[in-house]
Motif scaffolding. Sequence first.
Motif, PDB file in Angstrom:
ATOM      1  N   ASN A  10      -9.198 -60.040  65.638  1.00 57.78           N
ATOM      2  CA  ASN A  10      -7.916 -60.212  65.080  1.00 57.78           C
ATOM      3  C   ASN A  10      -7.988 -60.188  63.623  1.00 57.78           C
ATOM      4  O   ASN A  10      -8.801 -61.254  63.246  1.00 57.78           O
ATOM      5  CB  ASN A  10      -7.044 -61.025  65.981  1.00 57.78           C
ATOM      6  N   LEU A  11      -7.273 -59.612  62.900  1.00 59.08           N
ATOM      7  CA  LEU A  11      -7.228 -59.791  61.669  1.00 59.08           C
ATOM      8  C   LEU A  11      -5.788 -60.295  61.342  1.00 59.08           C
ATOM      9  O   LEU A  11      -4.731 -59.644  61.853  1.00 59.08           O
ATOM     10  CB  LEU A  11      -7.257 -58.601  60.809  1.00 59.08           C
ATOM     11  N   LYS A  12      -5.478 -61.463  60.421  1.00 50.51           N
ATOM     12  CA  LYS A  12      -4.033 -61.876  60.422  1.00 50.51           C
ATOM     13  C   LYS A  12      -3.923 -62.237  58.731  1.00 50.51           C
ATOM     14  O   LYS A  12      -4.978 -62.217  57.844  1.00 50.51           O
ATOM     15  CB  LYS A  12      -4.332 -63.495  60.902  1.00 50.51           C
ATOM     16  N   SER A  13      -2.824 -62.400  58.429  1.00 49.23           N
ATOM     17  CA  SER A  13      -2.440 -62.625  57.110  1.00 49.23           C
ATOM     18  C   SER A  13      -2.046 -64.249  56.921  1.00 49.23           C
ATOM     19  O   SER A  13      -1.040 -64.339  57.678  1.00 49.23           O
ATOM     20  CB  SER A  13      -1.183 -61.627  56.629  1.00 49.23           C
ATOM     21  N   VAL A  14      -2.555 -64.568  55.818  1.00 50.16           N
ATOM     22  CA  VAL A  14      -1.931 -65.983  55.913  1.00 50.16           C
ATOM     23  C   VAL A  14      -1.113 -66.202  54.528  1.00 50.16           C
ATOM     24  O   VAL A  14      -1.389 -65.945  53.284  1.00 50.16           O
ATOM     25  CB  VAL A  14      -3.201 -66.928  55.001  1.00 50.16           C
ATOM     26  N   SER A  15       0.155 -66.027  55.122  1.00 49.88           N
ATOM     27  CA  SER A  15       1.283 -65.956  53.768  1.00 49.88           C
ATOM     28  C   SER A  15       1.279 -64.616  53.030  1.00 49.88           C
ATOM     29  O   SER A  15       1.544 -64.820  51.751  1.00 49.88           O
ATOM     30  CB  SER A  15       1.598 -67.278  52.863  1.00 49.88           C
ATOM     31  N   ASP A  16       0.565 -63.411  53.150  1.00 52.09           N
ATOM     32  CA  ASP A  16       0.454 -62.530  52.306  1.00 52.09           C
ATOM     33  C   ASP A  16      -0.478 -62.699  51.134  1.00 52.09           C
ATOM     34  O   ASP A  16      -0.375 -62.135  50.374  1.00 52.09           O
ATOM     35  CB  ASP A  16       1.493 -61.971  52.116  1.00 52.09           C
ATOM     36  N   ALA A  17      -1.410 -63.893  51.356  1.00 49.37           N
ATOM     37  CA  ALA A  17      -2.075 -64.300  49.982  1.00 49.37           C
ATOM     38  C   ALA A  17      -3.581 -63.821  50.410  1.00 49.37           C
ATOM     39  O   ALA A  17      -4.237 -63.550  49.330  1.00 49.37           O
ATOM     40  CB  ALA A  17      -2.154 -65.808  49.953  1.00 49.37           C
ATOM     41  N   PHE A  18      -3.829 -63.909  51.551  1.00 53.13           N
ATOM     42  CA  PHE A  18      -5.435 -63.626  51.821  1.00 53.13           C
ATOM     43  C   PHE A  18      -5.353 -63.546  53.401  1.00 53.13           C
ATOM     44  O   PHE A  18      -4.440 -63.871  53.962  1.00 53.13           O
ATOM     45  CB  PHE A  18      -6.387 -64.589  51.329  1.00 53.13           C
ATOM     46  N   PRO A  19      -6.568 -62.898  53.851  1.00 55.73           N
ATOM     47  CA  PRO A  19      -6.438 -62.659  55.398  1.00 55.73           C
ATOM     48  C   PRO A  19      -7.352 -63.566  56.065  1.00 55.73           C
ATOM     49  O   PRO A  19      -8.143 -64.267  55.359  1.00 55.73           O
ATOM     50  CB  PRO A  19      -7.232 -61.224  55.391  1.00 55.73           C
ATOM     51  N   ALA A  20      -7.324 -63.489  57.295  1.00 58.00           N
ATOM     52  CA  ALA A  20      -7.951 -64.663  58.259  1.00 58.00           C
ATOM     53  C   ALA A  20      -8.483 -63.705  59.388  1.00 58.00           C
ATOM     54  O   ALA A  20      -7.555 -63.046  60.187  1.00 58.00           O
ATOM     55  CB  ALA A  20      -6.989 -65.581  58.665  1.00 58.00           C
ATOM     56  N   LEU A  21      -9.787 -63.673  59.564  1.00 59.50           N
ATOM     57  CA  LEU A  21     -10.458 -63.132  60.662  1.00 59.50           C
ATOM     58  C   LEU A  21     -10.620 -63.845  61.732  1.00 59.50           C
ATOM     59  O   LEU A  21     -11.219 -65.282  61.614  1.00 59.50           O
ATOM     60  CB  LEU A  21     -11.806 -62.543  60.149  1.00 59.50           C
ATOM     61  N   LEU A  22     -10.024 -63.826  62.916  1.00 63.43           N
ATOM     62  CA  LEU A  22     -10.175 -64.458  64.138  1.00 63.43           C
ATOM     63  C   LEU A  22     -11.190 -63.744  65.122  1.00 63.43           C
ATOM     64  O   LEU A  22     -11.371 -62.590  65.406  1.00 63.43           O
ATOM     65  CB  LEU A  22      -9.255 -64.702  64.904  1.00 63.43           C
ATOM     66  N   LYS A  23     -12.077 -64.444  65.872  1.00 63.88           N
ATOM     67  CA  LYS A  23     -13.193 -64.220  66.490  1.00 63.88           C
ATOM     68  C   LYS A  23     -12.608 -63.152  67.823  1.00 63.88           C
ATOM     69  O   LYS A  23     -13.291 -62.049  68.320  1.00 63.88           O
ATOM     70  CB  LYS A  23     -14.293 -65.207  67.058  1.00 63.88           C
ATOM     71  N   LYS A  24     -11.746 -63.615  68.582  1.00 64.27           N
ATOM     72  CA  LYS A  24     -11.338 -62.900  69.897  1.00 64.27           C
ATOM     73  C   LYS A  24     -10.093 -62.223  69.480  1.00 64.27           C
ATOM     74  O   LYS A  24      -9.106 -62.741  69.234  1.00 64.27           O
ATOM     75  CB  LYS A  24     -10.977 -63.989  71.024  1.00 64.27           C
ATOM     76  N   GLY A  25     -10.255 -61.005  69.878  1.00 59.33           N
ATOM     77  CA  GLY A  25      -8.859 -60.099  69.715  1.00 59.33           C
ATOM     78  C   GLY A  25      -9.215 -58.525  70.173  1.00 59.33           C
ATOM     79  O   GLY A  25     -10.258 -58.349  70.826  1.00 59.33           O
ATOM     80  N   ASN A  26      -8.353 -57.878  69.765  1.00 55.14           N
ATOM     81  CA  ASN A  26      -8.430 -56.171  70.136  1.00 55.14           C
ATOM     82  C   ASN A  26      -8.240 -55.440  68.744  1.00 55.14           C
ATOM     83  O   ASN A  26      -7.439 -54.233  69.111  1.00 55.14           O
ATOM     84  CB  ASN A  26      -7.616 -56.159  71.114  1.00 55.14           C
ATOM     85  N   THR A  27      -8.740 -56.026  67.588  1.00 52.54           N
ATOM     86  CA  THR A  27      -8.195 -55.238  66.600  1.00 52.54           C
ATOM     87  C   THR A  27      -9.665 -54.604  65.847  1.00 52.54           C
ATOM     88  O   THR A  27     -10.712 -55.498  65.781  1.00 52.54           O
ATOM     89  CB  THR A  27      -7.724 -55.721  65.450  1.00 52.54           C
ATOM     90  N   SER A  28      -9.753 -53.452  65.536  1.00 49.16           N
ATOM     91  CA  SER A  28     -11.244 -53.083  64.644  1.00 49.16           C
ATOM     92  C   SER A  28     -10.734 -53.280  63.117  1.00 49.16           C
ATOM     93  O   SER A  28      -9.734 -53.242  62.668  1.00 49.16           O
ATOM     94  CB  SER A  28     -11.315 -51.285  64.854  1.00 49.16           C
ATOM     95  N   VAL A  29     -11.643 -53.781  62.725  1.00 44.68           N
ATOM     96  CA  VAL A  29     -11.352 -54.407  61.262  1.00 44.68           C
ATOM     97  C   VAL A  29     -12.382 -53.588  60.268  1.00 44.68           C
ATOM     98  O   VAL A  29     -13.416 -53.281  60.432  1.00 44.68           O
ATOM     99  CB  VAL A  29     -11.741 -55.820  61.164  1.00 44.68           C
ATOM    100  N   VAL A  30     -11.825 -53.083  59.100  1.00 49.66           N
ATOM    101  CA  VAL A  30     -12.568 -52.517  57.925  1.00 49.66           C
ATOM    102  C   VAL A  30     -13.235 -53.536  57.223  1.00 49.66           C
ATOM    103  O   VAL A  30     -12.671 -54.464  56.940  1.00 49.66           O
ATOM    104  CB  VAL A  30     -11.407 -51.803  57.181  1.00 49.66           C
ATOM    105  N   MET A  31     -14.352 -53.177  56.976  1.00 41.83           N
ATOM    106  CA  MET A  31     -15.258 -54.079  56.398  1.00 41.83           C
ATOM    107  C   MET A  31     -16.385 -53.423  55.204  1.00 41.83           C
ATOM    108  O   MET A  31     -16.603 -52.290  55.528  1.00 41.83           O
ATOM    109  CB  MET A  31     -16.178 -54.901  57.093  1.00 41.83           C
TER     110      MET A  31
END
Length: 140
Positions: free
Chosen positions: A42-63
């Motif tokens: 799961n990729l999350k936004s922290v107050s639109d300042a920077f992202p947070a990657l979480l281990k368990k989820g269902n999202t493909s993340v661009v790296m």
Amino acid sequence: MESKSLYAVYGTLRKKGSNHRYLDNNPNVKFVGSITTDPIFNLKSVSDAFPALLKKGNTSVVMEIYDVASAQVETNLDRLEGYSLDAPAELNYYQKDIIDTPLGPAYVYFWNEKNPSKLSNITSGDWIDYITVKTKENEK
């Protein structure tokens, strides 16, 4: 340049990211390639300042994958991400772990889920696209 460590970056350290200067134009850092992960994070936004990657989820993340051949650059990345091997885990902003990528095993910084910050979903899995859209919305 001798290979030392691969790093998978998904947010502000990516090209066009606000912290890319930590990797750009450094003779000890080499861009290896871009990937999109399987939908396991799961990729999350922290107050639109920077992202947070979480281990368990269902999202493909661009790296983006970088080969880092400098202990000093690695230390600078750890500091930027609020990570210290010597600190108690709950005090780190992020946790450093290794993921398998098509380009080889790479370090990545996962969000420390003990951090109480408010998070919002980035369903696209792409921080750069997400923040670009948010910036344009705020300019209106």
